[in-house]
Scaffold this motif. Structure first.
Motif, PDB file in Angstrom:
ATOM      1  N   SER A   1      33.422  38.808  41.260  1.00 40.77           N
ATOM      2  CA  SER A   1      33.697  40.274  40.529  1.00 40.77           C
ATOM      3  C   SER A   1      33.059  41.201  40.950  1.00 40.77           C
ATOM      4  CB  SER A   1      33.689  39.874  39.063  1.00 40.77           C
ATOM      5  OG  SER A   1      33.957  41.005  38.259  1.00 40.77           O
ATOM      6  N   GLU A   2      31.683  41.225  41.181  1.00 40.93           N
ATOM      7  CA  GLU A   2      30.831  42.003  41.744  1.00 40.93           C
ATOM      8  C   GLU A   2      31.067  42.646  42.995  1.00 40.93           C
ATOM      9  OE1 GLU A   2      26.807  41.226  40.928  1.00 40.93           O
ATOM     10  OE2 GLU A   2      26.883  41.190  38.822  1.00 40.93           O
TER      11      GLU A   2
ATOM     12  N   GLU B   1      34.474  44.859  43.059  1.00 41.46           N
ATOM     13  CA  GLU B   1      33.668  45.993  42.138  1.00 41.46           C
ATOM     14  C   GLU B   1      33.303  46.884  43.034  1.00 41.46           C
ATOM     15  OE1 GLU B   1      30.318  47.593  39.590  1.00 41.46           O
ATOM     16  OE2 GLU B   1      30.986  45.838  39.068  1.00 41.46           O
TER      17      GLU B   1
ATOM     18  N   ALA C   1      39.921  47.288  41.979  1.00 38.76           N
ATOM     19  CA  ALA C   1      39.581  47.418  40.616  1.00 38.76           C
ATOM     20  C   ALA C   1      40.397  46.459  39.804  1.00 38.76           C
ATOM     21  CB  ALA C   1      39.688  48.859  40.265  1.00 38.76           C
TER      22      ALA C   1
ATOM     23  N   ALA D   1      39.171  42.885  40.607  1.00 34.81           N
ATOM     24  CA  ALA D   1      37.877  42.674  39.781  1.00 34.81           C
ATOM     25  C   ALA D   1      37.993  42.416  38.529  1.00 34.81           C
ATOM     26  CB  ALA D   1      37.049  43.908  40.184  1.00 34.81           C
ATOM     27  N   LEU D   2      38.993  43.314  37.878  1.00 35.70           N
ATOM     28  CA  LEU D   2      39.001  42.703  36.271  1.00 35.70           C
ATOM     29  C   LEU D   2      39.743  41.545  36.183  1.00 35.70           C
ATOM     30  CD1 LEU D   2      40.327  46.654  35.421  1.00 35.70           C
ATOM     31  CD2 LEU D   2      38.383  45.191  34.555  1.00 35.70           C
TER      32      LEU D   2
ATOM     33  N   ASN E   1      30.176  44.424  32.533  1.00 37.82           N
ATOM     34  CA  ASN E   1      30.689  44.181  33.888  1.00 37.82           C
ATOM     35  C   ASN E   1      32.030  44.876  33.752  1.00 37.82           C
ATOM     36  OD1 ASN E   1      28.991  42.594  35.955  1.00 37.82           O
ATOM     37  ND2 ASN E   1      28.724  41.786  34.053  1.00 37.82           N
ATOM     38  N   LYS E   2      32.869  44.544  32.853  1.00 40.90           N
ATOM     39  CA  LYS E   2      34.100  44.788  32.633  1.00 40.90           C
ATOM     40  C   LYS E   2      34.165  46.614  32.533  1.00 40.90           C
ATOM     41  CE  LYS E   2      38.197  44.043  29.971  1.00 40.90           C
ATOM     42  NZ  LYS E   2      39.083  43.318  28.740  1.00 40.90           N
TER      43      LYS E   2
ATOM     44  N   ARG F   1      32.381  48.745  33.944  1.00 34.42           N
ATOM     45  CA  ARG F   1      32.153  49.275  35.135  1.00 34.42           C
ATOM     46  C   ARG F   1      33.573  49.338  36.125  1.00 34.42           C
ATOM     47  NH1 ARG F   1      27.274  46.049  36.009  1.00 34.42           N
ATOM     48  NH2 ARG F   1      28.405  44.879  37.546  1.00 34.42           N
ATOM     49  N   LYS F   2      34.016  48.002  35.927  1.00 32.24           N
ATOM     50  CA  LYS F   2      35.380  47.930  36.419  1.00 32.24           C
ATOM     51  C   LYS F   2      36.448  48.804  35.872  1.00 32.24           C
ATOM     52  CE  LYS F   2      33.739  43.230  37.510  1.00 32.24           C
ATOM     53  NZ  LYS F   2      32.658  43.490  37.068  1.00 32.24           N
TER      54      LYS F   2
ATOM     55  N   LYS G   1      38.498  51.968  37.794  1.00 27.68           N
ATOM     56  CA  LYS G   1      40.135  52.077  38.118  1.00 27.68           C
ATOM     57  C   LYS G   1      40.420  53.328  37.137  1.00 27.68           C
ATOM     58  CE  LYS G   1      44.115  49.657  35.686  1.00 27.68           C
ATOM     59  NZ  LYS G   1      44.578  48.444  35.097  1.00 27.68           N
TER      60      LYS G   1
END
Length: 683
Positions: free
Chosen positions: A260-261, A264, A283, A286-287, A299-300, A302-303, A307
């Protein structure tokens, strides 16, 4: 009061609850490696529970309940034990477990304080536990409301002082990663990158932990730090570094939070490159990654932010603005909030909504002030740390200079003392050499005197030896002459008597017997004469005399046959006997065979006798055997003849093997060949 059935139910529930705490599920027990499997999964010891909780972060979330029950059971047992080591390891494991479960900092600090209190000021034997506890403390200080960076940095530096004492160096990179995180929160990306590179250099690249986590995490985090620097400075070199580090990560080996990171960071790089469609794709990807992490919401956000930024650039302003407003509420890093607030007021300004544009601009200005204050705080902290290090370095340098001065003083004293010792040694060596020369002169004089005395003694010995030889020779000649005169005369007289009897004999059998007796008298006479001549000769003359073994065996064989005594069977090569045997060997073998045959006739009651003579490169092998009655072990009562030929063979440097039983006797003599004839034959 509770009724009896209700009390029983409560007791049963308590027993069930205690059992649930102690047990491990079948699925978790099977998933554990052999090193972590307890002896009794229904009753974990403190050590077993501690080891299990230390590794809990590496297991799937479906086992969380089993680990929770193990932690509860461990706490109960720690309250009952008085063993210091068990308490230290137990509270340390609880602290690590609670930290990984993102429990309240106060809960984790409670276990950590127990560890620090029990270990005290002497961490010997518990270096790893103290090191990791200090790193966890530093991470907890970062979770406090006002971010206690000073305490966090001090905790990490205290841990790094133990770096060289650690047996397991794999935990060292964690200290540099926490420092990198502190400096990233202080908006000091250069210091963050420096510490991440130290973590990478110090990682044990062959360890499973490094291969599965560190190598990916560190590179992704370094790429993110370079990306922050790019958005602050606009320098393309920073973006190039970010791309380089992220490209070195193998995406196929990532999953969960790391994947995920990675996605991102790719999205933010594409945004920096103004490739907004790819930004949006990364994006969304990653989500879509799901993972079990307590900070998944952060974390969500930031993504969600990247987006929203991509959607605005693709002219989907309404949806993009909605995502940005939602994501700016709980930023993790100042970098993301700055991008969000900038884009919010610029977008509203571009759309003509000056009220909202002004609102977000004021938010951006206020936030920049906070960021600058935090950055200033970070710079001051960094400067203070540098100053402290400089002070330490100056102190160390002063101590070094003082040590050098003392070293020079010590060297002067040492070299002066060594010089004096060398002079004393030279003096003693000189005296030693003078004494040695004097002693050698005395020894030479004594040696000359001894040599002269030895020569005189040698001449005297030669004279005495010559006289002895002359006396021995004279005695031998006398014995030989007496033997010849007395025994030979008697034998001749006996021969005449037998001759006279033969002339008067009328019986053929008597005549045959007298002929044999005459032949035996002739043989004895010949041997007596030969022996007499040998005694009369000098040792030099003896070397030319060879005993005729062939003739002797042929005659004795016929004589035994004529007298009907025993059957004699011989096996030898006549030419080899003549060639291989020296005079001394021929003499001894002759008498050995003669003595053996004499004993066979006297004692064995045999009907057959066997004589075999053969040679190898080193030995003459004489085998004499018979089919007589044999004899027991050799003892003092045995005849002198048997002992004589044993002695005769051993005096020649040989050895004799004797085997005897009721079926007969076997004698084998191995006599070394060591004369010129043998050597010539070998050549």
């Amino acid at each position: 009061m509770l009724c009896k059935p209700f009390r029983i139910a409560i007791v049963l529930l308590c027993c069930f609850f205690n059992q649930a705490q102690a047990q491990l599920s079948n699925s978790l027990y099977k998933a554990l490696p052999d090193s972590l499997k307890p002896k009794n999964r229904n009753a974990l010891s403190i050590k077993e529970a501690s080891d299990l909780l230390n590794k809990s972060a590496f297991f799937d979330a479906k086992y969380d309940e089993a680990f929770r029950l193990a932690a509860i059971g461990l706490k109960e047992k720690l309250g009952k034990t008085n063993k210091k080591r068990e308490k230290i390891l137990g509270f340390y494991s609880l602290a690590i477990y609670d930290f990984n479960q993102v429990k309240q900092p106060a809960v984790v600090h409670e276990s950590l304080n127990q560890v620090f209190s029990l270990i005290g000021n002497n961490p010997s034997g518990y270096e790893k536990e103290i090191f990791n506890s200090l790193i966890v403390s530093a991470s907890l200080f970062l979770q406090e409301q006002n971010f206690n960076y000073e305490k966090a940095i001090n905790a990490v530096n205290s841990a790094l002082k133990l770096k060289n004492r650690l047996k397991d160096k794999r935990v060292v990179p964690n200290a540099y990663k926490v420092l990198a995180n502190i400096y990233r929160k202080l908006n000091l990306p250069d210091s963050s990158i420096s510490n991440l590179k130290k973590a990478d250099d110090f990682s044990i690249k062959t360890s499973e932990h490094y291969l599965k986590f560190d190598q990916h995490y560190i590179k992704i985090t370094i790429a993110t730090s370079y990306l922050i620097k790019y958005f602050e400075s606009g320098n393309p070199a920073e973006l190039k570094e970010a791309i380089s580090f992220l490209t070195s990560v193998d995406r196929s080996k990532l999953n969960g939070k790391l994947l995920s990171e990675y996605l991102e960071t790719q999205a933010y790089i594409c945004y920096a490159q103004k490739n907004y469609k790819r930004t949006l794709a990364y994006a969304n990807e990653a989500l879509a990654v799901n993972f079990n992490a307590k900070d998944a919401n952060v974390n969500k956000l930031r993504k969600t932010a990247i987006k929203g930024l991509a959607l605005i650039k693709l002219n989907k302003n309404r949806k993009g603005l909605s995502l940005l407003i939602a994501s700016q509420k709980k930023p993790e890093l100042y970098f993301y909030s700055t991008l969000i607030l900038q884009e919010l007021y610029k977008t509203y300004e571009r759309l003509g909504d000056y009220k909202n544009a002004n609102f977000w601009l004021m938010n951006y200005i206020d936030y920049e002030k906070k960021v600058n204050l935090i950055k200033y705080r970070g710079v001051v902290l960094f400067a203070n740390e540098k100053f402290l290090w400089a002070e330490k370095e100056n102190t160390i340098e002063g101590l070094k200079q003082e040590a050098k001065f003392k070293k020079r003083q010590n060297e002067f004293i040492i070299f002066g003392g060594l010089g004096l010792i060398i002079l004393i040694l030279i003096f003693f060596f000189y005296r030693f050499r003078v004494n040695k020369i004097q002693e050698k002169s005395k020894e030479t004089l004594y040696a000359q005197k001894i040599l002269l005395m030895n020569e005189q003694i040698m001449q005297q010995d030669i004279k005495i030896k010559a006289e002895c030889i002359e006396a021995a020779l004279s005695e031998r000649i006398t014995i030989g002459k007496n033997l010849h005169d007395n025994l030979s005369g008697s034998l001749i007289a006996l021969k005449y008597l037998v001759n006279d009897k033969r002339k008067k004999s009328t019986s053929d059998r008597e005549l045959s017997t007298l002929n044999i007796i005459e032949e035996e008298i002739d043989s004895i006479y010949t041997e007596t004469r030969n022996f007499s001549h040998l005694l009369s000769k000098s040792p030099v003359e003896e070397k030319d005399f060879i005993y005729d073994i062939n003739t002797y065996l042929a005659k004795i064989k016929n004589r035994f046959k004529d007298l009907n005594l025993i059957e004699l069977i011989t096996d030898y090569d006549e030419s080899l006997i003549e060639t291989m045997l020296s005079p001394k060997l021929s003499e001894n073998i002759y008498y050995f065979i003669k003595e053996c045959l004499s004993n066979i006739i006297k004692h064995s009651e045999a009907s057959k006798a066997f004589i075999n003579i053969k040679f190898d490169l080193k030995n003459c092998i004489v085998n004499v055997s018979d089919n007589g009655k044999g004899f027991g072990e050799l003892n003092n009562s045995d005849g002198i003849g048997l002992k004589n030929y044993i002695s005769r063979v051993e005096n020649l440097g040989g050895k004799i093997l004797i085997k005897s039983n009721k079926n007969g006797t076997n004698l084998t003599a191995l006599i070394p060949l060591a004369d010129s004839k043998t050597l010539r034959l070998k050549a």
